[in-house]
Design an enzyme around this catalytic site. Structure first.
Site, PDB file in Angstrom:
ATOM      1  N   ARG A  86       3.327  -8.784 -11.080  1.00 50.40           N
ATOM      2  CA  ARG A  86       4.392  -7.832 -10.759  1.00 50.40           C
ATOM      3  C   ARG A  86       4.577  -7.728  -9.256  1.00 50.40           C
ATOM      4  O   ARG A  86       3.689  -8.060  -8.474  1.00 50.40           O
ATOM      5  CB  ARG A  86       4.096  -6.456 -11.347  1.00 50.40           C
ATOM      6  CG  ARG A  86       2.878  -5.751 -10.743  1.00 50.40           C
ATOM      7  CD  ARG A  86       3.234  -4.774  -9.639  1.00 50.40           C
ATOM      8  NE  ARG A  86       2.068  -4.261  -8.934  1.00 50.40           N
ATOM      9  CZ  ARG A  86       1.640  -4.704  -7.770  1.00 50.40           C
ATOM     10  NH1 ARG A  86       2.236  -5.720  -7.191  1.00 50.40           N
ATOM     11  NH2 ARG A  86       0.590  -4.171  -7.161  1.00 50.40           N
ATOM     12  N   HIS A 106       2.647   3.640  -1.613  1.00 49.46           N
ATOM     13  CA  HIS A 106       1.695   4.696  -1.244  1.00 49.46           C
ATOM     14  C   HIS A 106       2.168   6.073  -1.706  1.00 49.46           C
ATOM     15  O   HIS A 106       1.945   7.071  -1.026  1.00 49.46           O
ATOM     16  CB  HIS A 106       1.443   4.706   0.273  1.00 49.46           C
ATOM     17  CG  HIS A 106       0.548   3.593   0.728  1.00 49.46           C
ATOM     18  ND1 HIS A 106      -0.816   3.591   0.511  1.00 49.46           N
ATOM     19  CD2 HIS A 106       0.826   2.438   1.367  1.00 49.46           C
ATOM     20  CE1 HIS A 106      -1.330   2.478   1.016  1.00 49.46           C
ATOM     21  NE2 HIS A 106      -0.357   1.763   1.531  1.00 49.46           N
ATOM     22  N   ASP A 137       2.032   6.581  -5.377  1.00 50.21           N
ATOM     23  CA  ASP A 137       1.503   6.717  -6.742  1.00 50.21           C
ATOM     24  C   ASP A 137       0.330   7.690  -6.785  1.00 50.21           C
ATOM     25  O   ASP A 137       0.167   8.423  -7.757  1.00 50.21           O
ATOM     26  CB  ASP A 137       1.124   5.354  -7.339  1.00 50.21           C
ATOM     27  CG  ASP A 137       0.179   4.541  -6.468  1.00 50.21           C
ATOM     28  OD1 ASP A 137       0.063   4.839  -5.262  1.00 50.21           O
ATOM     29  OD2 ASP A 137      -0.444   3.598  -6.989  1.00 50.21           O
ATOM     30  N   GLY A 165      -1.739  -9.788  -3.935  1.00 52.49           N
ATOM     31  CA  GLY A 165      -1.158  -8.475  -4.197  1.00 52.49           C
ATOM     32  C   GLY A 165      -0.108  -8.484  -5.287  1.00 52.49           C
ATOM     33  O   GLY A 165       0.685  -7.557  -5.408  1.00 52.49           O
ATOM     34  N   SER A 214      -2.598 -10.483 -10.222  1.00 54.99           N
ATOM     35  CA  SER A 214      -3.048 -11.542 -11.132  1.00 54.99           C
ATOM     36  C   SER A 214      -4.114 -11.017 -12.083  1.00 54.99           C
ATOM     37  O   SER A 214      -4.154 -11.400 -13.258  1.00 54.99           O
ATOM     38  CB  SER A 214      -3.584 -12.735 -10.333  1.00 54.99           C
ATOM     39  OG  SER A 214      -4.641 -12.331  -9.472  1.00 54.99           O
ATOM     40  N   ASN A 246      -7.455   1.887 -10.169  1.00 57.85           N
ATOM     41  CA  ASN A 246      -6.014   1.730  -9.952  1.00 57.85           C
ATOM     42  C   ASN A 246      -5.259   2.780 -10.759  1.00 57.85           C
ATOM     43  O   ASN A 246      -5.814   3.411 -11.641  1.00 57.85           O
ATOM     44  CB  ASN A 246      -5.542   0.313 -10.327  1.00 57.85           C
ATOM     45  CG  ASN A 246      -6.089  -0.129 -11.665  1.00 57.85           C
ATOM     46  OD1 ASN A 246      -6.234   0.669 -12.585  1.00 57.85           O
ATOM     47  ND2 ASN A 246      -6.395  -1.402 -11.795  1.00 57.85           N
ATOM     48  N   ASP A 278       0.399  -1.479 -12.094  1.00 61.31           N
ATOM     49  CA  ASP A 278       0.269  -2.922 -12.333  1.00 61.31           C
ATOM     50  C   ASP A 278       0.373  -3.237 -13.815  1.00 61.31           C
ATOM     51  O   ASP A 278       1.083  -4.153 -14.231  1.00 61.31           O
ATOM     52  CB  ASP A 278      -1.074  -3.431 -11.801  1.00 61.31           C
ATOM     53  CG  ASP A 278      -1.248  -3.167 -10.318  1.00 61.31           C
ATOM     54  OD1 ASP A 278      -0.252  -2.831  -9.654  1.00 61.31           O
ATOM     55  OD2 ASP A 278      -2.382  -3.288  -9.829  1.00 61.31           O
ATOM     56  N   SER A 320      -6.479  -8.006   4.170  1.00 57.01           N
ATOM     57  CA  SER A 320      -7.047  -6.748   4.663  1.00 57.01           C
ATOM     58  C   SER A 320      -8.266  -6.431   3.811  1.00 57.01           C
ATOM     59  O   SER A 320      -8.148  -6.207   2.610  1.00 57.01           O
ATOM     60  CB  SER A 320      -6.003  -5.632   4.542  1.00 57.01           C
ATOM     61  OG  SER A 320      -6.590  -4.389   4.805  1.00 57.01           O
ATOM     62  N   LYS A 372     -10.370  -4.292   2.144  1.00 58.20           N
ATOM     63  CA  LYS A 372     -10.201  -2.872   1.813  1.00 58.20           C
ATOM     64  C   LYS A 372     -11.453  -2.059   2.113  1.00 58.20           C
ATOM     65  O   LYS A 372     -11.381  -0.927   2.567  1.00 58.20           O
ATOM     66  CB  LYS A 372      -9.827  -2.734   0.332  1.00 58.20           C
ATOM     67  CG  LYS A 372      -8.428  -3.213   0.004  1.00 58.20           C
ATOM     68  CD  LYS A 372      -8.021  -2.758  -1.394  1.00 58.20           C
ATOM     69  CE  LYS A 372      -6.623  -3.250  -1.736  1.00 58.20           C
ATOM     70  NZ  LYS A 372      -6.588  -4.574  -2.292  1.00 58.20           N
TER      71      LYS A 372
END
Length: 528
Positions: free
Chosen positions: A53, A60, A62, A167, A170, A213, A217, A264, A266
């Site tokens: 997706r 930022h 959600d 991002g 997958s 999450n 996604d 990045s 995280k």
């Protein structure tokens, strides 16, 4: 409003006698079936598929429970599956990509769950995540069959073309395909999985490998539809409503997705990036609540958001000052009105400290001590800062949430005399989003800015980061079809960004870095 994907909307199923197959199945099923036969010397029973997706707008927001607008893409994960009738059932996994080694594991005969070791980084763990949530669902669905008996053994061949680490989700695509496959294999052809159930069970799947999450996604992967974006709501429950893009006269609506190739980390950057933003928006909500004399209802326990969030503030403000006790339900028009009002309040109460709030400033606003603020807000996750930029972060969240609603309204109510009218208006919202992510939320980076600038100069109408930012992917609204700008944008990005910044980049790496997609179908099954 089109119908949301509730209980009665079934995951689409197709078979070899279907007159017309969806684009991804027609293109990819023949190949994976051949590979399965070559690997196992037998035919699979079915193929389960779920796509990656891209988030079009709504970054930022959600974790403040505001809605987002992603779409499923033409890049997906497929699992070809044969169900085995064995006394001692096991699952064999083969991946088309040789860097993912073959795996085989036994299924517990007493019906207990397969163990997952999150400390070991192995691709089979993601399969086991999908297996686990499907197994849990089956135990509730048919306890007499699955409470204390093993699942069916399987031979599985996996193949995907969602670029990993880009991002584009997958891992969510893989887990959704696996969960769908496991339920189908064990319930048989008479059972039809609803999109709502598949979305609901897969949201928590990655928690088993230590990844948290919010559900976007999985919602986008499961519920995607061709030529539609998805309005994904998180409150009062996770829900995805498809909205069709307008039919244009001379162009297709296409998206170029370009990966900065900047990773990045995280974990390393969280104290100054992601974790800090969560603290800032949570603090902003509470400072607003204190300013306007309202009390936030506690949010999710066990996280910094148990102090409430910016959506909670909007609801309690409207209850107190407008006598509307019902929380906002996601309605577009009332949402636009309320978010516009929130932006006024942010200017009224936070703009006097655009340079940032010190810990003492916040403690004074909340009528508490430095120590109490530190204990209640700054100890859940590690953070590092000089000042808290409450004005900028709150303004981003409310304005970005407003842009999501304006985008849906544009898709559903506006009429366009020329194709360019749509591209200009939708693209403007994407460009405003990027400016807000860059200037207010500070989650862009020089590579993102450069890619967006090149794309906009060569035929993109809207260019922005997608995903968490600080690297990762960008998405660009580009007219497609014979009269479109796709090739011009791709060529400019290749020559002006990738070959300059990464002079040793290979053709294969470049092909993976710049992909093109139209809004695609979500999870589906193909039975042989």
């Amino acid at each position: 409003m089109t119908k949301s994907h509730s209980e009665e909307v079934i995951v689409p199923e197709f078979n070899s006698s279907a007159k017309e197959l969806p684009r991804p199945l027609a293109e990819k099923c023949p190949s994976i079936i051949k590979k399965f036969i070559s690997a196992y010397d037998a035919k699979p029973d079915f193929v389960a598929r779920s796509p990656g997706r891209v988030n079009l707008i709504g970054e930022h927001i959600d974790y403040c429970d505001f809605s987002v607008l992603p779409l499923a893409i033409d890049f997906d994960m497929l699992c070809a599956v044969k169900v085995l009738n064995e006394k001692n059932p096991s699952i064999t996994l083969i991946n088309a990509d040789p860097k993912f080694a073959q795996r085989k594991f036994d299924l517990p005969l007493d019906g207990s769950y397969v163990t997952i070791d999150p400390s070991v980084s192995d691709w089979s763990n993601y399969f086991k995540c999908g297996l686990h949530v499907a197994h849990s669902f089956l135990k509730k669905l048919a306890p007499e069959r699955f409470a204390s008996a093993p699942l069916a053994g399987l031979q599985v061949f996996c193949e995907g073309d969602v670029p990993t680490g880009s991002g584009l989700s997958s891992s969510a695509a893989f887990i959704c395909a696996v969960a769908l496959a496991v339920v189908k294999a064990n319930m048989g052809p008479g059972y039809h999985m609803s999109k709502q159930n598949l979305m609901r069970i897969t949201v928590v799947a990655e928690h088993y490998v230590g990844v948290n999450n919010g559900g976007m996604d999985q919602a986008a992967s499961v519920c995607g539809e061709e030529d539609h974006a998805l309005y994904v709501e998180f409150k009062p429950q996770l829900k995805a409503t498809p909205f069709k893009f307008p039919q244009l006269k001379n162009h297709e609506i296409s998206f170029v997705i370009a990966n900065t190739l900047v990773v990045s980390n995280k974990f390393e950057t969280a104290p100054t990036n992601y974790n800090l933003r969560v603290v800032e928006v949570t603090t902003a909500a509470n400072v607003l609540a204190a300013t306007y004399g309202v009390v936030l209802l506690s949010g999710k326990e066990g996280s910094s958001t148990n102090k409430g969030n910016l959506r909670d503030f909007m609801n309690v403000y409207y209850a107190r000052y407008h006598n509307i006790s019902t929380p906002w339900n996601g309605d577009i028009e009332s949402g636009i009105e309320r978010l516009t009002k929130m932006l006024v309040l942010v200017e009224e109460s936070l703009a006097n400290k655009k340079q940032g709030f010190s810990v003492d400033d916040v403690a004074q606003s909340l009528n508490c001590s430095r120590e109490e603020f530190t204990r209640d807000y700054l100890t859940t996750s590690p953070v590092r800062f000089q000042v808290l930029k409450l004005y900028q972060r709150a303004k981003h969240v409310y304005s970005e949430s407003l842009r999501v609603l304006k985008a849906v309204k544009l898709m559903t109510t506006a009429s366009f005399t020329a194709d360019e009218d749509f591209f200009k208006q939708f693209g403007a919202l994407m460009n405003e989003s990027q400016a807000s992510c860059d200037k207010l939320y500070e989650c862009s980076c020089p590579e993102i800015d450069k890619i967006c600038s090149i794309a906009l100069s060569n035929g993109s109408y809207g260019s922005r980061l997608t995903g968490a930012g600080w690297g990762g992917c960008t998405v660009h609204l580009v007219p497609g079809g014979p009269n479109g700008n796709i090739e011009k944008v791709k060529e400019a990005l290749a020559n002006e960004f990738y070959k300059v910044k990464y002079p040793k980049i290979t053709d294969a790496e470049l092909e993976n870095a710049i992909i093109v997609s139209k809004p695609a179908l979500g999870s589906c099954l193909y039975e042989l």
